[in-house]
Enzyme design. Structure first.
Site, short mmCIF file in Angstrom:
data_model
loop_
_atom_site.label_atom_id
_atom_site.label_comp_id
_atom_site.label_asym_id
_atom_site.label_seq_id
_atom_site.Cartn_x
_atom_site.Cartn_y
_atom_site.Cartn_z
N ARG A 167 0.85 -1.19 0.00
CA ARG A 167 0.00 0.00 0.00
C ARG A 167 0.89 1.24 0.00
NH1 ARG A 167 -1.86 0.20 4.67
NH2 ARG A 167 -1.48 -1.93 5.31
N TYR B 233 -1.54 -3.14 -6.89
CA TYR B 233 -1.31 -3.89 -5.65
C TYR B 233 -2.59 -3.99 -4.80
CZ TYR B 233 -0.23 -5.22 -0.99
OH TYR B 233 -0.29 -5.87 0.21
N LYS C 96 -9.48 -2.35 2.17
CA LYS C 96 -9.14 -1.23 3.06
C LYS C 96 -9.94 0.03 2.70
CE LYS C 96 -5.86 -3.73 4.91
NZ LYS C 96 -5.99 -4.31 6.24
N HIS D 296 -10.32 -2.73 12.09
CA HIS D 296 -9.22 -3.54 11.57
C HIS D 296 -8.96 -4.68 12.55
CE1 HIS D 296 -4.77 -3.50 10.05
NE2 HIS D 296 -5.50 -4.35 9.39
N SER E 7 0.09 -4.19 11.75
CA SER E 7 0.68 -5.14 10.80
C SER E 7 1.82 -5.91 11.44
CB SER E 7 1.27 -4.38 9.61
OG SER E 7 0.29 -3.57 9.08
N CYS F 291 1.87 -8.41 13.44
CA CYS F 291 1.75 -8.85 14.83
C CYS F 291 0.95 -10.14 14.94
CB CYS F 291 1.13 -7.76 15.69
SG CYS F 291 2.21 -6.34 15.90
N ASP G 188 -8.98 -9.95 9.25
CA ASP G 188 -8.51 -8.59 8.98
C ASP G 188 -9.52 -7.49 9.31
OD1 ASP G 188 -6.40 -6.92 8.03
OD2 ASP G 188 -7.43 -6.65 6.13
N ARG H 99 1.87 -12.33 -1.27
CA ARG H 99 0.55 -12.62 -0.71
C ARG H 99 -0.10 -13.85 -1.32
NH1 ARG H 99 -1.58 -9.01 3.39
NH2 ARG H 99 0.05 -7.44 3.56
O1 SAT Z 1 -1.74 -4.42 2.06
S1 SAT Z 1 -3.14 -4.79 2.17
O2 SAT Z 1 -3.92 -3.64 2.60
O3 SAT Z 1 -3.66 -5.28 0.91
C1 SAT Z 1 -3.30 -6.02 3.31
C2 SAT Z 1 -3.15 -5.59 4.70
O4 SAT Z 1 -2.34 -4.71 5.02
O5 SAT Z 1 -3.86 -6.17 5.53
MN MN Z 2 -4.82 -5.50 7.56
#
Ligand code: SAT
Ligand code: MN
Length: 600
Positions: free
Chosen positions: A75, A203, A212, A232, A254, A256, A283, A381
């Site tokens: 991101r 991405y 998101k 989140h 992130s 964790c 998520d 991913r």
């Molecule tokens: O990078 S993404 O937003 O696609 C996934 C994430 O950070 O949970």
């Molecule tokens: Mn996330």
């Protein structure tokens, strides 16, 4: 005008697709109906153009491989904006642009961007189709990769259009890869128009607009107006030996371990008691107050978009089982035999392959500066359906989701925060969420050990002023008659040698068991200046060899560390100026007083 077979009589939707097509100039428009037949056709098309590579159909049936552009692997938060009329509505936590300027800048990049391409119209539902919890969006995109990912991550197609009817509300999402040029990339959110414009990226987090962009940034804005929460958070059910399932929602920044916790497999010592875990989401949680006065949660997504590196049968056997079929792999290592690999995967390191950049790869290779060359990008991913997870809940399509007994906040802290503590009230819990923090590791920029404040793990995802967001959380507590308990956990405390004191992973169930027991008033607590902690005997340590002294140290609350913590919290809260709710300051003052009143 480009011809299209309209799949809807929704006049506003038709008008909008026409306007956007006039801007982007696609050669063709295709409406995504969610059928297997259409998915297969698009897959074949993407394989033919090289946008995706088909993996070995025997070993990884239905699986595809994709590489993003080299400069497009995560991101891009600095190019992500909240476009509200007033800057103060975006708050100090967001990049801001006035809507007019945002549309004008992005329009420039969108103009003619789909020439020679097809524009796909993806109608999708976040949450079960037709649930009062759910929201409908439509994403226009020129990327088949996006279509194939959205088919996994969201509920897509004709049933959604039926539900939308001729007048239903929907989020308008426009995406074009354009030239994949980072200098012409923008991820814009217009919460006041219920719209998202994303250009110049391919991405996941930038382009799967349901995730998101809609389910967190736009939804958090809606949730404030409509009195619910878009968070989140992972959601999981902990089934105890009696068959009772306590559901928890947990927010971690992130890296964790949200996905690992959501798919936890009980350690032997607890498994024999009869514990089971049910995965609801890894998520995002949408939570509403139901007619019973308590908080209910759905996972608005229908897939996992998980980080591949480090995923193996030891760290997350359920994830490994989930990604054996119908999975899209992005930016991992491609092996000669048509399978994939990443650093920290099961099995031996392959002797050769093609790395995530498309170059030949062998283990031990180094670049000009002598750095180790990775086969998979660290943020590579997998995209896989929730339904393939062995521990998936049977309540996925339940329109009201699952009842939440506990909310858990957590960070990565080498010091200060104990293994677990409980808030004394909802307001105290909101304060704990608002002060959430994680340490930067050696791998990240910034000073090692330095704290980054990430309230409720929402810093990059809150679609409005975070001070108002805290206020909204406080308000929600007042609307419930049965309020979830709030906890804070820290799996990452270290000893003086820097070693983790707690084994983490599946052993975290020992802490979850205590949390559920607290929610059912089965155990008492020890009162401390920061909140409640467990009596050590109430944490079941069967089968785990951890010195009693280590467990004790995991709960140490050190005055000096908390004084420093208070100072850092204050600096962060000061950035919100007068907008910060007075209740948060009251909690801060009360904590300060309690800490200062203790001996060393
Ligand atoms: O990078 S993404 O937003 O696609 C996934 C994430 O950070 O949970
Ligand atoms: Mn996330």
């Amino acid at each position: 005008m480009v011809k299209q077979d309209l799949a809807t009589k929704h006049q506003e939707l038709i008008k909008w697709t026409r306007q956007m097509s006039a801007l982007c100039h696609p050669d063709k428009i295709v409406w995504i109906d969610g059928s297997e037949e259409q998915k297969q056709r698009l897959t074949r098309e993407a394989i033919a153009t090289g946008e995706v590579i088909e993996l070995d159909p025997e070993k990884l049936p239905g699986c595809l491989y994709h590489r993003t552009a080299l400069n497009d692997v995560a991101r891009t938060e600095h190019l992500t904006y909240i476009c509200t009329k007033k800057q103060k509505d975006a708050g100090p936590n967001n990049n801001w642009m006035p809507p007019k300027e945002g549309y004008a800048k992005a329009r420039h990049y969108f103009r003619g961007a789909m020439k020679g391409r097809t524009m796909y119209v993806i109608p999708f539902s976040m949450g079960p189709v037709g649930s009062p919890f759910s929201k409908i969006g439509v994403e226009l995109t020129d990327s088949i990769y996006v279509v194939l990912n959205m088919l996994i991550m969201t509920r897509v197609g004709s049933t959604v259009l039926e539900k939308l009817g001729t007048r239903g509300d929907f989020t308008k999402g426009l995406h074009s890869k354009a030239d994949l040029d980072v200098n012409k990339r923008l991820i814009l959110h217009f919460p006041e128009d219920n719209a998202i414009w994303s250009v110049g990226s391919g991405y996941g987090g930038n382009v799967l607009l349901g995730k998101k962009c809609l389910a967190l940034r736009i939804a958090s804005f809606m949730a404030k107006e409509e009195n619910w929460l878009a968070e989140h958070m992972l959601i999981m059910g902990v089934e105890d030996p009696s068959g009772y399932i306590g559901y928890v929602a947990a927010a971690f920044p992130s890296a964790c371990g949200k996905t690992n916790l959501a798919m936890l497999i009980p350690p032997e010592g607890l498994k024999i008691k009869g514990y089971r875990i049910w995965t609801v989401g890894d998520d995002i949680a949408w939570m509403r107050i139901d007619t019973d006065g308590s908080l209910w949660a759905v996972n608005p997504e229908s897939g996992f978009f998980g980080v591949a590196p480090g995923t193996n049968s030891k760290t997350n056997a359920n994830a490994v089982a989930t990604i054996q079929k119908n999975t899209i792999y992005t930016n991992v290592l491609l092996k000669k035999d048509g399978t994939v690999w990443w650093e920290g995967a099961d099995g031996p390191v392959p002797s050769e392959g093609t790395d995530w950049t498309g170059k030949p790869w062998k283990p031990g290779m180094v670049d000009e500066s002598g750095n180790h060359i990775r086969g998979a990008h660290p943020n590579s991913r997998f995209t896989a359906p929730l339904s393939q997870c062995p521990s998936i809940t049977n309540r996925l399509e339940h329109h009201h989701g699952v009842p939440i007994s506990a909310i858990i906040f957590g960070g990565r802290r080498a010091t200060t925060a104990p293994l677990v503590y409980e808030a004394t009230t909802w307001q105290h819990g909101v304060f704990i969420g608002a002060t959430m923090a994680s340490e930067r590791t050696a791998a990240q920029y910034g000073k090692q050990g330095q704290i980054r404040r990430d309230p409720m793990a929402m810093l990059p995802f809150c679609g409005y002023n975070m001070a108002d967001y805290f206020d909204h959380w406080l308000h929600m507590g007042k609307l419930m008659t049965r309020v979830p308990k709030i906890f804070h956990v820290n799996w990452f405390r270290t000893d003086e040698k820097g070693n983790f004191m707690w084994p983490g992973f599946s052993e975290n169930l020992r802490v979850l068991e205590w949390i559920i027991n607290r929610c059912r008033s089965k155990v008492d607590v020890v009162r401390t200046p920061i909140g409640y902690i467990p009596h050590l005997d109430d944490i079941d340590m069967t089968g785990l060899k951890l010195p009693k002294d280590t467990l004790k140290r995991l709960f140490e609350i050190k005055k000096q560390e908390w004084l420093a913590e208070l100072e850092d919290q204050k600096k962060f809260f000061d950035t919100f100026g007068k907008a910060l709710p007075k209740e948060i300051w009251a909690e801060y003052k009360a904590l300060e007083k309690r800490i200062k009143g203790t001996c060393e």
